[in-house]
Design a protein around this motif. Structure first.
Motif, PDB file in Angstrom:
ATOM      1  N   ILE A  46      64.753 149.340  42.732  1.00 56.45           N
ATOM      2  CA  ILE A  46      64.609 150.669  42.123  1.00 56.45           C
ATOM      3  C   ILE A  46      65.981 151.283  41.858  1.00 56.45           C
ATOM      4  O   ILE A  46      66.264 151.806  40.769  1.00 56.45           O
ATOM      5  N   GLY A  47      66.855 151.211  42.855  1.00 54.86           N
ATOM      6  CA  GLY A  47      68.181 151.809  42.715  1.00 54.86           C
ATOM      7  C   GLY A  47      68.986 151.183  41.609  1.00 54.86           C
ATOM      8  O   GLY A  47      69.643 151.882  40.818  1.00 54.86           O
ATOM      9  N   ARG A  48      68.954 149.856  41.523  1.00 53.95           N
ATOM     10  CA  ARG A  48      69.710 149.162  40.485  1.00 53.95           C
ATOM     11  C   ARG A  48      69.256 149.572  39.091  1.00 53.95           C
ATOM     12  O   ARG A  48      70.073 149.831  38.198  1.00 53.95           O
ATOM     13  N   GLU A  49      67.931 149.658  38.885  1.00 57.92           N
ATOM     14  CA  GLU A  49      67.421 149.956  37.549  1.00 57.92           C
ATOM     15  C   GLU A  49      67.622 151.420  37.173  1.00 57.92           C
ATOM     16  O   GLU A  49      67.951 151.737  36.028  1.00 57.92           O
ATOM     17  N   LEU A  50      67.446 152.337  38.113  1.00 59.30           N
ATOM     18  CA  LEU A  50      67.695 153.743  37.801  1.00 59.30           C
ATOM     19  C   LEU A  50      69.163 153.982  37.466  1.00 59.30           C
ATOM     20  O   LEU A  50      69.491 154.840  36.641  1.00 59.30           O
ATOM     21  N   ALA A  51      70.044 153.210  38.101  1.00 59.06           N
ATOM     22  CA  ALA A  51      71.481 153.390  37.859  1.00 59.06           C
ATOM     23  C   ALA A  51      71.884 153.009  36.447  1.00 59.06           C
ATOM     24  O   ALA A  51      72.972 153.384  35.990  1.00 59.06           O
ATOM     25  N   HIS A  52      71.030 152.278  35.721  1.00 57.26           N
ATOM     26  CA  HIS A  52      71.345 151.948  34.324  1.00 57.26           C
ATOM     27  C   HIS A  52      71.298 153.186  33.433  1.00 57.26           C
ATOM     28  O   HIS A  52      71.883 153.182  32.344  1.00 57.26           O
ATOM     29  N   ASP A  53      70.561 154.217  33.878  1.00 60.37           N
ATOM     30  CA  ASP A  53      70.459 155.456  33.097  1.00 60.37           C
ATOM     31  C   ASP A  53      69.917 155.167  31.692  1.00 60.37           C
ATOM     32  O   ASP A  53      70.328 155.786  30.709  1.00 60.37           O
ATOM     33  N   ALA A  54      68.969 154.221  31.601  1.00 57.09           N
ATOM     34  CA  ALA A  54      68.417 153.801  30.312  1.00 57.09           C
ATOM     35  C   ALA A  54      67.429 154.843  29.796  1.00 57.09           C
ATOM     36  O   ALA A  54      66.746 155.507  30.583  1.00 57.09           O
ATOM     37  N   PRO A  55      67.284 154.989  28.479  1.00 55.93           N
ATOM     38  CA  PRO A  55      66.324 155.940  27.921  1.00 55.93           C
ATOM     39  C   PRO A  55      64.884 155.652  28.328  1.00 55.93           C
ATOM     40  O   PRO A  55      64.081 156.572  28.460  1.00 55.93           O
ATOM     41  N   LEU A  56      64.537 154.356  28.530  1.00 55.80           N
ATOM     42  CA  LEU A  56      63.180 153.976  28.894  1.00 55.80           C
ATOM     43  C   LEU A  56      63.190 153.156  30.169  1.00 55.80           C
ATOM     44  O   LEU A  56      63.948 152.189  30.293  1.00 55.80           O
ATOM     45  N   LEU A  57      62.331 153.543  31.122  1.00 57.69           N
ATOM     46  CA  LEU A  57      62.145 152.780  32.355  1.00 57.69           C
ATOM     47  C   LEU A  57      60.712 152.284  32.420  1.00 57.69           C
ATOM     48  O   LEU A  57      59.768 153.071  32.377  1.00 57.69           O
ATOM     49  N   LEU A  58      60.539 150.961  32.503  1.00 55.44           N
ATOM     50  CA  LEU A  58      59.244 150.362  32.792  1.00 55.44           C
ATOM     51  C   LEU A  58      59.227 150.064  34.276  1.00 55.44           C
ATOM     52  O   LEU A  58      60.111 149.356  34.783  1.00 55.44           O
TER      53      LEU A  58
END
Length: 341
Positions: free
Chosen positions: A242-254
């Protein structure tokens, strides 16, 4: 029984617990392992709470409460089943029309900036296949997918990343992480070509500093950031992902099953992080087997049944009974079928 209701609708779960009560009335013994407090309270006579591998409490069910059990599980008071305020949706980030794969049929949906769209459904009704296809891990048979206005229908997973997609898969071991790699290396994945790259190289000091920041932010319990990810508990591996993916700050999160195997205290933290991500203007498509999680986080809820979007509900309409009926394939009024709004 170990998590026996993972693939059941609420009505089916109630039927199961009726059967269990009839068995105990006949003098049989049932041992139930579950993280769902409602099931503990409704399906047991005595409760043993484990925390960090030790017995934290032994309770008589009729004399305890969900709050007391949760406090024993976490060591502190926890606010249970919190329903977050709705977001303020903006422009469409993800738009899916006429979308089909081998097991998903003619799906239409839109997820907007500042919005969490939840997908509910009994396991095996196409939710995972839909998200895998949107992430670029499964071929598309028909339809179109646009991400921030760009057609990514047949783009690779890497190309979708560049366009602005982050992904938390259901299987954290086989898909989400590399168990043999270190915690630091796992946290660097996806960042290695962007924020951590220096002239095509990965400076070890930058990788370690990045890992320390995420370990602290998400409360990941690891002896050091150099231990292999396989040394982490399931809950801490989920926090890493979760932490790794949120840190991308991407416009879309699946995100699929964001709190599976995570303790109640960590669940609250992950929920707060997802809401903060939404409120920062990101779009989130959430798949969860936990109806309380869907109802607490989602601004809109889609229900999948036999590979199709069977119903669409606003936050106010999405009560447990309504969702449970739609998950079981009950007929839905035409006015509920509005996944694009």
């Amino acid at each position: 029984l170990d998590e026996p209701t993972a693939v059941l609708t609420p009505a089916e779960a109630d039927t199961l617990f009726g059967v269990l009560k009839s068995l105990t009335a006949q003098g049989r013994t049932v041992v139930l392992v579950t993280h769902k407090l409602r099931e503990v309270l409704e399906g047991s006579d005595r409760v043993t709470v484990l925390r960090d591998g030790r017995v934290a409490a032994r309770l008589v069910t009729s004399d305890t409460t969900a709050d007391e059990i949760a406090a024993a599980m976490t060591g502190r008071a926890v606010e249970l089943d919190r329903v977050h305020a709705p977001g303020a949706p903006g422009q469409a980030v993800l738009r899916v029309t006429g979308f089909s794969t081998d097991s998903v049929h003619d799906v239409d949906l839109t997820v907007r900036a500042g919005e969490i769209v939840g997908i509910a459904g009994v396991a095996g009704n196409g939710q995972s296949e839909l998200v895998e296809a949107l992430a670029g891990l499964r071929p598309v048979a028909a339809g179109q997918v646009t991400l921030q206005g760009d057609d990514v229908t047949h783009a690779s997973a890497a190309e979708r990343r560049v366009k602005g997609l982050a992904y938390v898969p259901e299987d954290r071991h086989a898909v989400g992480t590399a168990p043999a790699a270190s915690v630091a290396d796992n946290l660097a994945m996806g960042h290695h070509r962007t924020t951590l790259s220096a002239r095509g190289l990965l400076p070890p000091a930058a990788v370690r500093a990045h890992a320390r920041r995420l370990v602290e932010r998400f409360g990941i319990k690891a002896a050091t950031t150099e231990v292999p990810a396989s040394a982490l508990s399931g809950g801490n591996l989920q926090k890493l992902l979760i932490g790794r993916e949120l840190a991308h700050d991407a416009p879309l999160l699946l995100v699929e099953q964001p709190t599976r195997g995570v303790d109640i205290g960590a669940i609250q933290n992950i929920h707060d992080q997802l809401i903060a991500y939404r409120d920062a203007g990101h779009a989130v498509l959430l798949v969860s087997a936990e109806l309380s999680e869907i109802r607490g986080l989602a601004d809109r809820v889609l229900v999948m049944y036999e590979g199709r979007v069977a119903a669409s509900y606003s936050k106010e309409e999405a009560d447990e009974r309504t969702l449970g009926l739609a998950m079981a394939g009950a007929p839905v009024e035409a006015t509920d079928m509005n996944p694009l709004t």
